[in-house]
Scaffold this motif. Structure first.
Motif, mmCIF file in Angstrom:
data_model
loop_
_atom_site.group_PDB
_atom_site.id
_atom_site.type_symbol
_atom_site.label_atom_id
_atom_site.label_comp_id
_atom_site.label_asym_id
_atom_site.label_seq_id
_atom_site.Cartn_x
_atom_site.Cartn_y
_atom_site.Cartn_z
ATOM 1 N N VAL A 199 0.851 -1.194 0.000
ATOM 2 C CA VAL A 199 0.000 0.000 0.000
ATOM 3 C C VAL A 199 0.891 1.249 0.000
ATOM 4 O O VAL A 199 1.741 1.416 0.876
ATOM 5 N N ARG A 200 0.677 2.106 -1.012
ATOM 6 C CA ARG A 200 1.458 3.346 -1.129
ATOM 7 C C ARG A 200 0.560 4.566 -1.010
ATOM 8 O O ARG A 200 -0.558 4.573 -1.533
ATOM 9 N N ASP A 201 1.052 5.599 -0.337
ATOM 10 C CA ASP A 201 0.361 6.889 -0.317
ATOM 11 C C ASP A 201 0.789 7.614 -1.592
ATOM 12 O O ASP A 201 1.843 8.238 -1.639
ATOM 13 N N ILE A 202 -0.023 7.481 -2.625
ATOM 14 C CA ILE A 202 0.353 8.001 -3.934
ATOM 15 C C ILE A 202 0.289 9.534 -3.975
ATOM 16 O O ILE A 202 0.803 10.169 -4.898
ATOM 17 N N SER A 203 -0.323 10.135 -2.946
ATOM 18 C CA SER A 203 -0.402 11.605 -2.898
ATOM 19 C C SER A 203 0.841 12.218 -2.257
ATOM 20 O O SER A 203 1.043 13.432 -2.298
ATOM 21 N N HIS A 204 1.678 11.384 -1.627
ATOM 22 C CA HIS A 204 2.852 11.904 -0.913
ATOM 23 C C HIS A 204 3.948 12.300 -1.901
ATOM 24 O O HIS A 204 4.239 11.558 -2.842
ATOM 25 N N PRO A 205 4.569 13.464 -1.696
ATOM 26 C CA PRO A 205 5.606 13.903 -2.647
ATOM 27 C C PRO A 205 6.806 12.953 -2.712
ATOM 28 O O PRO A 205 7.536 12.945 -3.694
ATOM 29 N N GLN A 206 7.025 12.162 -1.668
ATOM 30 C CA GLN A 206 8.152 11.227 -1.648
ATOM 31 C C GLN A 206 7.688 9.780 -1.798
ATOM 32 O O GLN A 206 8.320 8.854 -1.287
ATOM 33 N N SER A 207 6.559 9.578 -2.486
ATOM 34 C CA SER A 207 5.978 8.245 -2.603
ATOM 35 C C SER A 207 6.956 7.223 -3.187
ATOM 36 O O SER A 207 7.039 6.085 -2.716
ATOM 37 N N ASP A 208 7.715 7.621 -4.208
ATOM 38 C CA ASP A 208 8.663 6.687 -4.838
ATOM 39 C C ASP A 208 9.777 6.294 -3.867
ATOM 40 O O ASP A 208 10.180 5.127 -3.800
ATOM 41 N N ALA A 209 10.284 7.283 -3.119
ATOM 42 C CA ALA A 209 11.352 7.007 -2.149
ATOM 43 C C ALA A 209 10.835 6.097 -1.037
ATOM 44 O O ALA A 209 11.535 5.185 -0.583
ATOM 45 N N GLN A 210 9.590 6.341 -0.600
ATOM 46 C CA GLN A 210 8.995 5.494 0.438
ATOM 47 C C GLN A 210 8.844 4.055 -0.060
ATOM 48 O O GLN A 210 9.123 3.100 0.668
ATOM 49 N N ALA A 211 8.413 3.921 -1.311
ATOM 50 C CA ALA A 211 8.243 2.586 -1.897
ATOM 51 C C ALA A 211 9.584 1.855 -1.950
ATOM 52 O O ALA A 211 9.666 0.652 -1.674
ATOM 53 N N ALA A 212 10.641 2.589 -2.269
ATOM 54 C CA ALA A 212 11.979 1.985 -2.326
ATOM 55 C C ALA A 212 12.407 1.501 -0.943
ATOM 56 O O ALA A 212 13.021 0.436 -0.813
ATOM 57 N N ASP A 261 8.847 -15.292 -5.463
ATOM 58 C CA ASP A 261 7.737 -15.953 -6.157
ATOM 59 C C ASP A 261 6.369 -15.571 -5.603
ATOM 60 O O ASP A 261 5.342 -15.879 -6.215
ATOM 61 N N VAL A 262 6.342 -14.911 -4.436
ATOM 62 C CA VAL A 262 5.047 -14.523 -3.844
ATOM 63 C C VAL A 262 4.433 -13.413 -4.707
ATOM 64 O O VAL A 262 5.087 -12.397 -4.974
ATOM 65 N N PRO A 263 3.175 -13.580 -5.159
ATOM 66 C CA PRO A 263 2.531 -12.534 -5.963
ATOM 67 C C PRO A 263 2.474 -11.205 -5.200
ATOM 68 O O PRO A 263 2.366 -11.199 -3.973
ATOM 69 N N PHE A 264 2.537 -10.104 -5.939
ATOM 70 C CA PHE A 264 2.726 -8.784 -5.349
ATOM 71 C C PHE A 264 1.851 -7.778 -6.090
ATOM 72 O O PHE A 264 1.902 -7.721 -7.319
ATOM 73 N N ILE A 265 1.033 -7.030 -5.369
ATOM 74 C CA ILE A 265 0.223 -5.978 -6.004
ATOM 75 C C ILE A 265 0.554 -4.649 -5.332
ATOM 76 O O ILE A 265 0.563 -4.555 -4.109
ATOM 77 N N GLU A 266 0.855 -3.636 -6.139
ATOM 78 C CA GLU A 266 1.024 -2.275 -5.593
ATOM 79 C C GLU A 266 -0.346 -1.623 -5.517
ATOM 80 O O GLU A 266 -1.072 -1.571 -6.518
ATOM 81 N N VAL A 267 -0.709 -1.149 -4.340
ATOM 82 C CA VAL A 267 -2.001 -0.486 -4.158
ATOM 83 C C VAL A 267 -1.738 1.007 -3.970
ATOM 84 O O VAL A 267 -1.206 1.428 -2.943
ATOM 85 N N TRP A 268 -2.084 1.791 -5.001
ATOM 86 C CA TRP A 268 -1.861 3.237 -4.920
ATOM 87 C C TRP A 268 -3.055 3.863 -4.197
ATOM 88 O O TRP A 268 -4.127 4.032 -4.768
ATOM 89 N N ASN A 269 -2.837 4.187 -2.944
ATOM 90 C CA ASN A 269 -3.913 4.668 -2.072
ATOM 91 C C ASN A 269 -3.965 6.203 -2.025
ATOM 92 O O ASN A 269 -3.041 6.873 -2.451
ATOM 93 N N LYS A 270 -5.038 6.709 -1.458
ATOM 94 C CA LYS A 270 -5.278 8.150 -1.228
ATOM 95 C C LYS A 270 -5.517 8.925 -2.519
ATOM 96 O O LYS A 270 -5.071 10.073 -2.672
ATOM 97 N N LEU A 271 -6.215 8.289 -3.471
ATOM 98 C CA LEU A 271 -6.620 9.009 -4.688
ATOM 99 C C LEU A 271 -7.436 10.247 -4.347
ATOM 100 O O LEU A 271 -7.410 11.236 -5.073
ATOM 101 N N ASP A 272 -8.185 10.160 -3.226
ATOM 102 C CA ASP A 272 -9.067 11.270 -2.835
ATOM 103 C C ASP A 272 -8.296 12.549 -2.510
ATOM 104 O O ASP A 272 -8.869 13.636 -2.488
#
Length: 401
Positions: free
Chosen positions: A266-279, A293-304
């Motif tokens: 789960v990522r706060d896609i509204s955060h200015p440092q979202s990419d750095a946080q994801a890293a 091998d574990v399946p992985f989904i990125e959830v871009w949260n806080k669209l609102d």
């Protein structure tokens, strides 16, 4: 690259996560070279000291590493209590831990940190102060005594932790018998994991705009649109430069992630440092040695929280990628697509069954092991008694042999 302004904002948010703490000011102090004994140069140290005295400050937080000697000297010079980033995070964890294991892990991490704070002092200085009652002593003998006492306490806590972990392993073993896949939520602290968890499960986990709102892992059953049941696990939020003591101490808490059949980042896609946080999150997952091998989904949260234009662009970008879902945990936008994606990523439902095979049926016995579906095996007078976990298609292939 992390901007100092964003680092400072995160540090202020960390401080705000402690109860009964009022943040009266914050600033970026640029250091060409940290002073070995005082961190800051003499002029800057005196300037800051005068301002602290004027504002009647009792606690100073430094968002970065402070050596034991620097901490002692600054506390003596400014007549305040001082915590560095590691000390502050430990204080928050100590305040948040709820389960027995969480409390023990915090104590262990705090003692490990405290041990490094024992500073040799040749004069009769007052006893050192720091978070969680960190102590030091005047003179080598006192330091050695303190260190020995800490080591003994750490041994005791590790023994208690071993018992707690063993109990939890039994719980996990019994849960493995229930054919429900585990979906683990991971993400940077304050990314909205608990809000998403509450929305999907109808649970009431503490969900605040606050760093480290969730510390102990929480698990709940969820029914997907198809009627299939899964277990959703909410975990502690990750953070940049997580103190190494905590990566080690909280590995057991994060074991739910290692057990997961699917990971939702789960990522706060509204955060200015979202990419750095994801890293940072991905770096910690690597340190935890999560199976690739574990399946992985990125959830871009806080669209609102995005502007109308950015909202549309982000949603379109997510649609073009097969490993991303864009949602708002607050409004529920994108939930339907996320649940369908979870269903798809988990693949076929796995069934737990007991099989009885005669010893003469060696070919089918070997096939089961080759398919890696045998979870437990015993022998009776007539043959093998096997506990298998397999999909409907594997069962069909077995029956056709």
């Amino acid at each position: 690259m992390r901007l100092p302004e964003h680092g400072l904002a995160e540090a202020v948010a960390l401080a705000a996560a402690l109860p009964d703490l009022e943040v009266v000011g914050s600033e970026i102090v640029r250091l060409p070279k940290p002073h070995a004994g005082h961190l800051f140069g003499t002029g800057k140290m005196e300037e800051l000291g005068a301002r602290l005295q004027e504002l009647e400050i009792e606690l100073v937080l430094v968002d970065g590493p402070v050596t034991p000697v620097q901490q002692r000297n600054l506390e003596k010079e400014w007549k305040v209590k001082l915590l560095d980033r590691t000390g502050l995070i430990l204080e928050i964890f100590a305040d948040r831990a709820r389960t027995r294991e969480g409390v023990l892990q915090v104590e262990l991490a705090a003692l490990s940190y405290q041990r490094t704070r024992l500073v040799r002092a040749w004069t009769h200085l007052e006893r050192q102060r720091g978070g969680l009652g960190f102590v030091g002593g005047p003179g080598e003998t006192q330091i050695e005594a303190d260190r020995r006492a800490i080591d003994e306490q750490m041994v005791r806590i590790r023994r208690q932790l071993a018992k707690v972990v063993k109990t939890r392993e039994l719980h996990r073993a019994s849960r493995r018998k229930v054919p429900f896949p585990i979906v683990a939520l991971v993400g940077y602290t304050n990314a909205g994991k608990s809000t998403l968890f509450n929305k999907v499960t109808g649970a009431d986990v503490l969900a605040k705009d606050m760093l480290f709102a969730t510390l102990d892992p929480t698990m709940r059953g969820v029914t997907l649109p198809s009627g299939r049941k899964v277990i959703l696990s909410d975990t502690v939020g990750f953070i940049s430069e997580l103190p190494h003591q905590l990566v080690a101490a909280f590995r057991a808490t994060l074991e739910e992630v290692l057990e997961a059949d699917l990971i939702l980042h789960v990522r706060d896609i509204s955060h200015p440092q979202s990419d750095a946080q994801a890293a940072d999150v991905e770096d910690i997952l690597d340190k935890l040695k999560v199976d690739d091998d574990v399946p992985f989904i990125e959830v871009w949260n806080k669209l609102d929280l995005l502007s109308e234009e950015n909202h549309a662009a982000t949603a379109l970008q997510a649609e073009r990628r097969d490993d991303v879902c864009a949602i708002s945990a607050l409004t529920g936008e994108g939930f339907e697509a996320l649940l369908l994606e979870i269903e798809q990523r988990l693949g076929e439902e796995r069934l737990n069954e007991e099989l009885h095979l005669p010893f003469a049926d060696g070919r089918r016995h070997a096939w089961l092991h080759a398919e890696n579906v045998v979870r437990d095996e015993a022998q009776s007078k007539e043959g093998w008694v096997l506990q298998v976990e397999w999909t409907a298609s594997q069962k069909g292939r077995f029956n056709a042999l």
